[in-house]
Motif scaffolding. Sequence first.
Motif, mmCIF file in Angstrom:
data_model
loop_
_atom_site.group_PDB
_atom_site.id
_atom_site.type_symbol
_atom_site.label_atom_id
_atom_site.label_comp_id
_atom_site.label_asym_id
_atom_site.label_seq_id
_atom_site.Cartn_x
_atom_site.Cartn_y
_atom_site.Cartn_z
ATOM 1 N N SER A 1 -74.570 -13.205 30.983
ATOM 2 C CA SER A 1 -74.511 -11.786 31.325
ATOM 3 C C SER A 1 -75.040 -11.525 32.727
ATOM 4 N N TYR B 1 -68.921 -9.028 24.927
ATOM 5 C CA TYR B 1 -70.031 -9.948 24.692
ATOM 6 C C TYR B 1 -70.387 -10.058 23.221
ATOM 7 N N ASN C 1 -75.397 -4.728 32.108
ATOM 8 C CA ASN C 1 -76.123 -5.947 31.793
ATOM 9 C C ASN C 1 -76.918 -5.798 30.498
ATOM 10 N N LEU D 1 -76.024 -7.804 26.971
ATOM 11 C CA LEU D 1 -77.081 -8.682 26.457
ATOM 12 C C LEU D 1 -77.452 -8.311 25.029
ATOM 13 N N ILE E 1 -78.156 -14.347 27.900
ATOM 14 C CA ILE E 1 -78.846 -13.777 29.054
ATOM 15 C C ILE E 1 -78.275 -14.330 30.355
#
Length: 306
Positions: free
Chosen positions: A181, A156, A76, A80, A178
């Motif tokens: 994710s 990402y 995560n 991000l 945010i």
Amino acid sequence: MTATWSDSLSDATRHEITQHSRNRVALALVLVFIPVWLLLVNVIIPSEPVDFHSRPAGRTIPVDANELGMISGAMNAVTLIVGFMMFTAVRRSADFDRRLVLAGFPRSALLLAKLLALLAAAGVVALYASLLLLLFWRPEQFVLLLVSLSVSGLTYGGIGIVLAMVFRTELAGMFLIIMISLVDVMVQNPIITPSSAGGGVTLLPTFGAMQSAVAAAFTEDLTLRYLLLGILWLALAAAAGLYAFNHRTRDHNLDGKSTEPHQGAEAVTVLLTTRSDGTLQVSSSSGPVLLCTRLTGFTPDCPCPK
């Protein structure tokens, strides 16, 4: 002296990496957020067995909930941060990139430079997060875990590039990255979502990276083919970003309708004359004239063409 394509790529890559290194918010997130986040996960989630449906193993495997939570937390954080870094870099350099292209700088060099910078950023952030995980426990396959986190960052990063082409404010981009994710990673965690083995999770951006990371942490199974799912997401995002980049950097004055004068526009006369010493004298009927030349390459400080 005309710059070669490789020189253009080198200059553009250096500029992209420098731009990432000057992103103080992203650097602060890397240095502070990742270790604090992993420490909180380690303290909050108890060390109890939990079942994780491993697609590479083809079965449900028992894993430590605390260690699984830290893998999710690391992924995560990587997604991000890398997504935010690419969103910020692409958004801030949009006008500058357009001027470079209109001045003759190759589009392909700019795009490849962004991908190389993304590869470097994802690798560095994933390596830092992976080394922090070693402070808590030792995974079965550290290198594969590192590669899995890197692929999630690449995925990402591509999403961040696409969002930068759509949204203009950092707040909107950061919020979306945010939320995407968090939902992406949390849905795949059986601690939070007991039904995470459902077929719908296979469509999530980090599905392949998560499956590979869990297998690398708790088994000795090789799961390289699942990493291709993350590369596929990156390819799709890169294709969308390429289309948007070409559209944004196109010289709209070359379009058929854009060269026609606007209705009611005042005619302007610009006169160029040569002096005896060979220099040019420019005079205009409507005020000062700003000149930019393309004869000697591009000039980064030149504010035209608009």
